[in-house]
Design an enzyme around this catalytic site. Structure first.
Site, mmCIF file in Angstrom:
data_model
loop_
_atom_site.group_PDB
_atom_site.id
_atom_site.type_symbol
_atom_site.label_atom_id
_atom_site.label_comp_id
_atom_site.label_asym_id
_atom_site.label_seq_id
_atom_site.Cartn_x
_atom_site.Cartn_y
_atom_site.Cartn_z
ATOM 1 N N SER A 294 0.853 -1.192 0.000
ATOM 2 C CA SER A 294 0.000 0.000 0.000
ATOM 3 C C SER A 294 0.882 1.234 0.000
ATOM 4 O O SER A 294 2.073 1.164 0.300
ATOM 5 C CB SER A 294 -0.900 0.011 1.240
ATOM 6 O OG SER A 294 -0.247 0.613 2.353
ATOM 7 N N ASP A 295 0.295 2.377 -0.337
ATOM 8 C CA ASP A 295 1.000 3.631 -0.101
ATOM 9 C C ASP A 295 0.632 4.098 1.308
ATOM 10 O O ASP A 295 -0.179 3.487 2.006
ATOM 11 C CB ASP A 295 0.647 4.661 -1.183
ATOM 12 C CG ASP A 295 1.764 5.697 -1.375
ATOM 13 O OD1 ASP A 295 2.594 5.869 -0.460
ATOM 14 O OD2 ASP A 295 1.809 6.339 -2.437
ATOM 15 N N TRP A 296 1.218 5.197 1.710
ATOM 16 C CA TRP A 296 1.189 5.742 3.078
ATOM 17 C C TRP A 296 -0.233 5.833 3.658
ATOM 18 O O TRP A 296 -1.044 6.625 3.186
ATOM 19 C CB TRP A 296 1.837 7.113 3.026
ATOM 20 C CG TRP A 296 2.144 7.756 4.317
ATOM 21 C CD1 TRP A 296 1.366 8.646 4.999
ATOM 22 C CD2 TRP A 296 3.340 7.599 5.082
ATOM 23 N NE1 TRP A 296 2.007 9.048 6.128
ATOM 24 C CE2 TRP A 296 3.221 8.427 6.215
ATOM 25 C CE3 TRP A 296 4.499 6.834 4.933
ATOM 26 C CZ2 TRP A 296 4.223 8.520 7.194
ATOM 27 C CZ3 TRP A 296 5.495 6.937 5.900
ATOM 28 C CH2 TRP A 296 5.349 7.758 7.008
#
Length: 733
Positions: A294-296
């Site tokens: 995932s991203d942040w």
């Protein structure tokens, strides 16, 4: 079958067997821990403590031994991240892996970093031009070398995974991550991105000087309708498959083992909830075997921001079942706790957990993390003279000479130059985000031995160089002083552009320059002295009225740490410029039309009228292409066709020219662009020298996404275009 592929198959089988064996010994908690990625702050001492040891042993133990965390990312002092010395990195990485070695099953942690133009968070590393500049070189050998050097320097600092390269294509100039892309063209981005991955990973990314890459940001992230980061893209599936998927498909084929997911949403579905993209297409169609991250904080945002999930727990379930294998949580163990509960309650099947963890463990084995090698010696692997020279060459080839009226350039060394403008004396303005710090804006953190544009000019000049400008981007410039000083100078170098930024902090409302810069430009031009405009920054800010009145225009974008010297080399003619625009440079803030526009966009009153078109770039010499030919007038569907063309240096200086080959499908069941780049070659020629170039166009080059969303080639007429020439051929059934 080659020996290499037999060995690769044997290695894959051996890894598969090891993963199966390890998985069978793991508890649910150990498995979910592998799917959990936390930020450095989770294991670090509070930044105000300024401890010599930046890792808190109790916090590290909690993360790695108690929560079985499989991955850590980032540099200390988030969010004001800054570069650490290579020795501190090596010490920290040993500490992390020592903790992993004390776990029951001794599964190593994979440590990730955004090394997007070199080892960005390691002091004194070789920091290359950003991707938009690398694209402007049209030189895939330089992209390959950048990948090699980046991997070697990140490895030397002990980190094991690079969140690079960005395979989004940059077709929305407002977007604050445009400069992280290889420009607006699918073919160019494919070639440059693939070369970077191959340099970075080699044949085996477990090698001591290689490193796994991560394709970002799958998929459609780069085309927000309103131009602001992390806002919706409205992309239909045909357009997605035509423009946005091919670069990722190429990255998968090049062997990238990890993919980071789009933070925003496409067609109403957030990237982290999109089973169709993450599983049906990425796995089923593109054949991706690695793991997705995932991203942040984006899994939790399915609940907090997107209102797709009714609770944080449901957000975790949606993302994992859509195809997310690892969660960049990043600041706590909430993902871990919620996912353990979801499996225990039967809402997420153990088979899905096993699938995700198998993928993660496979990449860890492939990266050689289970058999740690001694760290690369720093000497000979970090900031070598050869790497710095490669970087300087990349910077030189990335600078675009857009205008050179009356041959104002190159300047004579004894010319008296007045330098002014907010970007002239800042290293940060040439590097942008992800440089020493996240936003890249803290000038005092930059290596002071590197030269700004002003300093590089001062080193080369034998004439008088006067600087009028503040020491910071937002410092006011004394316009009256510029006017007064101009009298005693031969030429004014006007250095305009943007302050550094990335992601959401870089969102803007308009591409227009700050009014203070426009006022400065108007005053400089009004002096009557010749003005050379230099722009630096990540986006094409609107410069039309200034550029039309300036004698010379140099588009610098973000040329990296050697950018100051590279620009001075070009200004004084020590280097003959050869960069070409990888985007269409808009004439006005809403005049956003890419070069591969559809016929309807150039019909009646509609025109493609950028300030500078895609592929534009001048030289201090001249080139001509001629004698464009296709090998056959007719080919069958499924056949290649060969194209030849001559290129000649018709000027008086040695120089490099990039020859661009475009095609057009004359009539088709889905409207086709007026032209699309399908091949290019960069050649260096002496005055009067010519070279015959040959290119092979494949069925893929002639294909498009048809009415039924499948890639097809239709029989009919095609045109090939190079320079001012056009030839045709016909594809028959």
């Amino acid at each position: 079958m080659t020996g290499h592929s037999v060995n690769a198959q044997e290695t894959n089988k051996a890894i598969e067997s090891k993963v199966k064996n390890l998985l069978s010994q793991m508890t649910l908690e150990e498995k979910v821990g592998q799917m959990t990625q936390v930020d450095f702050t989770v294991i670090g001492v509070p930044k105000e403590q300024n401890a010599e040891d930046q890792i808190d042993p109790a916090k590290l133990e909690d993360a790695v031994l108690k929560h079985h965390v499989g991955s850590i990312l980032n540099t200390p002092f988030t969010p004001d991240n800054k570069a650490q010395s290579i020795d501190i990195w090596r010490k920290m990485m040993r500490t992390v892996q020592d903790a992993a070695a004390r776990t029951r099953l001794k599964i190593p942690v994979i440590y990730g970093i955004d090394a997007i133009h070199g080892a960005t968070y390691t002091q004194n590393s070789v920091l290359f031009p950003q991707a938009i500049n690398m694209a402007a070189t049209f030189n895939s050998d330089l992209a390959f070398k950048e990948g090699e050097i980046t991997a070697r320097e990140v490895r030397a600092s002990g980190q094991q995974w690079n969140f690079s390269t960005v395979m989004d294509i940059g077709r929305q100039p407002l977007w604050p991550r445009l400069w992280e892309t290889f420009g607006e063209d699918v073919h160019l981005a494919t070639v440059m991105g693939t070369a970077y991955i191959k340099g970075h990973q080699g044949d085996d990314f477990s090698a001591a000087d290689k490193l796994p890459t991560c394709l970002k940001h799958y998929v459609g992230y780069s085309y927000p309708l309103n131009g602001k980061d992390r806002t919706p893209a409205w992309i239909g599936e045909r357009m997605l498959r035509e423009y946005f998927l091919p670069t990722f498909e190429a990255g998968v084929k090049a062997g990238a083992p990890t993919v980071m997911v789009n933070s925003a949403e496409v067609d109403g579905i957030p990237g982290h909830a999109n089973h169709h993209y993450l599983t049906t297409i990425l796995r089923g169609e593109l054949g991706f075997k690695g793991f997705t991250v995932s991203d942040w904080a984006d899994i939790e945002r399915l609940y907090t921001r997107d209102k797709m999930a009714a609770s944080p727990k449901e957000a975790v379930k949606i993302a994992v079942m859509a195809g997310i294998d690892m969660s960049m949580v990043p600041f706590d163990f909430s993902f871990y706790d919620l996912l353990v509960d979801l499996v225990k309650s039967g809402e997420v099947p153990m088979s899905r957990i096993d699938e995700a963890v198998s993928r993660i463990l496979t990449v860890k084995y492939q990266a050689g993390l289970f058999e740690p090698k001694p760290l690369l010696p720093i000497e000979g692997n970090f900031a070598t003279a050869e790497a710095i020279e490669t970087n300087r060459q990349a910077a030189r080839e990335s600078i675009v000479l857009a205008k050179n009226e009356h041959n104002i350039l190159p300047l004579k060394k004894d010319a008296n130059i007045l330098v002014t403008g907010p970007t002239a004396n800042l290293l940060s303005a040439m590097n942008g985000g992800w440089t020493v710090s996240w936003q890249g804006a803290t000038e005092e953190l930059y290596p002071q031995e590197k030269l700004t544009v002003l300093e590089a000019i001062q080193e080369k000049a034998t004439g008088k160089v006067t600087y009028v400008g503040g020491d910071a981007f937002d410092a006011p410039i004394d316009v009256q002083k510029v006017i007064d000083e101009a009298k005693d100078h031969d030429v004014i170098l006007l250095s305009l552009g943007e302050h550094p930024y990335t992601e959401t902090p870089g969102n803007i409302e308009t591409l227009n320059l700050d009014q203070a810069q426009v006022d400065l430009a108007n005053a400089a031009i009004a002096t009557g002295k010749p003005v050379v405009l230099l722009t630096l920054g990540g986006r094409p800010r609107i410069i039309t009225s200034i550029a039309e009145r300036a004698s010379g225009v140099i588009l610098g974008f973000l040329p990296g740490m050697e950018g100051g010297e590279a620009i001075a080399d070009i200004l004084y003619g020590d280097y003959n410029p050869n960069g070409k625009l990888p985007i269409s440079y808009p004439r006005n803030t809403n005049g956003i039309t890419p070069y591969d526009y559809k016929p309807i966009e150039s019909f009646e009153s509609n025109i493609y009228n950028p300030l500078y078109p895609f592929g534009h770039g001048l030289s201090y010499t001249t080139f001509e292409t001629s004698d464009l030919k296709v090998e056959k007038e007719k080919i069958n569907i499924g056949e290649n066709i060969n194209v030849t063309v001559n290129v000649k240096n018709t000027g008086s200086l040695k120089g490099k020219e990039t020859v661009l080959v475009y095609i057009n499908d004359v009539a088709a069941s889905v409207t086709r662009p007026n032209k699309q780049l399908k091949a290019f070659k960069k050649v260096e020629l002496n005055p009067g020298q010519s070279e015959s170039l040959s290119f092979t166009l494949t069925p893929r080059d002639l294909s498009f996404i048809g009415v039924d969303l499948k890639r097809i080639v239709e029989p009919g007429d095609f045109k090939v275009m190079v320079g001012n020439e056009m030839v045709g051929f016909t594809v028959t059934k």
